[in-house]
Write a protein that holds these residues in place. Structure first.
Motif, PDB file in Angstrom:
ATOM      1  N   GLU A  66      -5.834   2.200  -1.007  1.00 51.23           N
ATOM      2  CA  GLU A  66      -5.774   0.955  -1.367  1.00 51.23           C
ATOM      3  C   GLU A  66      -4.283   0.623  -1.809  1.00 51.23           C
ATOM      4  O   GLU A  66      -3.624   1.463  -2.316  1.00 51.23           O
ATOM      5  CB  GLU A  66      -6.827   0.463  -2.485  1.00 51.23           C
ATOM      6  CG  GLU A  66      -8.363   0.774  -1.823  1.00 51.23           C
ATOM      7  CD  GLU A  66      -9.154   0.373  -3.101  1.00 51.23           C
ATOM      8  OE1 GLU A  66      -8.756  -0.495  -3.955  1.00 51.23           O
ATOM      9  OE2 GLU A  66     -10.403   0.483  -2.859  1.00 51.23           O
ATOM     10  N   GLY A  67      -3.965  -0.657  -1.821  1.00 51.63           N
ATOM     11  CA  GLY A  67      -2.715  -1.102  -2.355  1.00 51.63           C
ATOM     12  C   GLY A  67      -2.859  -1.516  -3.572  1.00 51.63           C
ATOM     13  O   GLY A  67      -3.958  -1.753  -4.180  1.00 51.63           O
ATOM     14  N   VAL A  92       0.813  -1.272  -0.054  1.00 50.96           N
ATOM     15  CA  VAL A  92      -0.014  -0.097   0.136  1.00 50.96           C
ATOM     16  C   VAL A  92       0.946   1.125   0.054  1.00 50.96           C
ATOM     17  O   VAL A  92       1.671   1.413   0.839  1.00 50.96           O
ATOM     18  CB  VAL A  92      -1.128   0.040   1.244  1.00 50.96           C
ATOM     19  CG1 VAL A  92      -1.765   1.252   1.148  1.00 50.96           C
ATOM     20  CG2 VAL A  92      -1.664  -1.150   1.328  1.00 50.96           C
TER      21      VAL A  92
END
Length: 149
Positions: free
Chosen positions: A105-106, A99
């Motif tokens: 979000e990753g 992330v």
């Protein structure tokens, strides 16, 4: 004790596990400890290659790791190891997931990985490491980070 190819393969596979652990634990020292003094690396990040001292630069790797929140996952798959005396070659696929700092979000992406190794001072060390991502040949030249095995 006589070394066998099976023992050598196991020791080399352990280097890849150590790399994964070094990334997960965000320990640049653990990552570069696998490298020979004169290693050449071709990573996903610029420049095109790093050699010796630059490839083993713990502070630079720590700076890269600081660009991510939480663990950095590196998973190897379909790793093939070939050993001949004091030289070995390994190739397979690797999944990088993390992330980025400041992102909600990753990401997760697969890449190709290849390593040349040499037994030095009784232990296997990586002398050349190359990671790459294919790119779309449709004129966009965008990295194909959406591919999965």
């Amino acid at each position: 004790m006589t070394r066998t190819v099976v023992q050598d393969e196991a020791a080399i596979r352990a280097l890849f596990i150590e790399h994964s652990e070094g990334m997960r634990l965000r320990s640049p020292e653990r990552v570069v400890a696998r490298y020979a003094d004169d290693v050449v690396t071709c990573t996903l990040a610029p420049p095109l290659r790093n050699a010796a001292v630059d490839a083993r630069d713990v502070e630079s790797l720590a700076g890269w790791m600081a660009g991510f929140e939480g663990p950095i996952t590196l998973e190897y798959r379909d790793l093939t190891v070939v050993v001949s005396g004091d030289v070995a070659f390994a190739h397979g696929l690797a999944r990088l997931a993390a992330v980025p700092v400041g992102y909600p979000e990753g990401f997760s992406m697969w890449m190709r990985t290849t390593a040349g190794l040499q037994r030095l001072g009784g232990r296997w060390l990586i002398t050349h490491s190359h990671d790459s991502v294919p790119f779309h040949m449709d004129g966009s030249f965008l990295a194909a980070t959406d591919l999965e095995p």
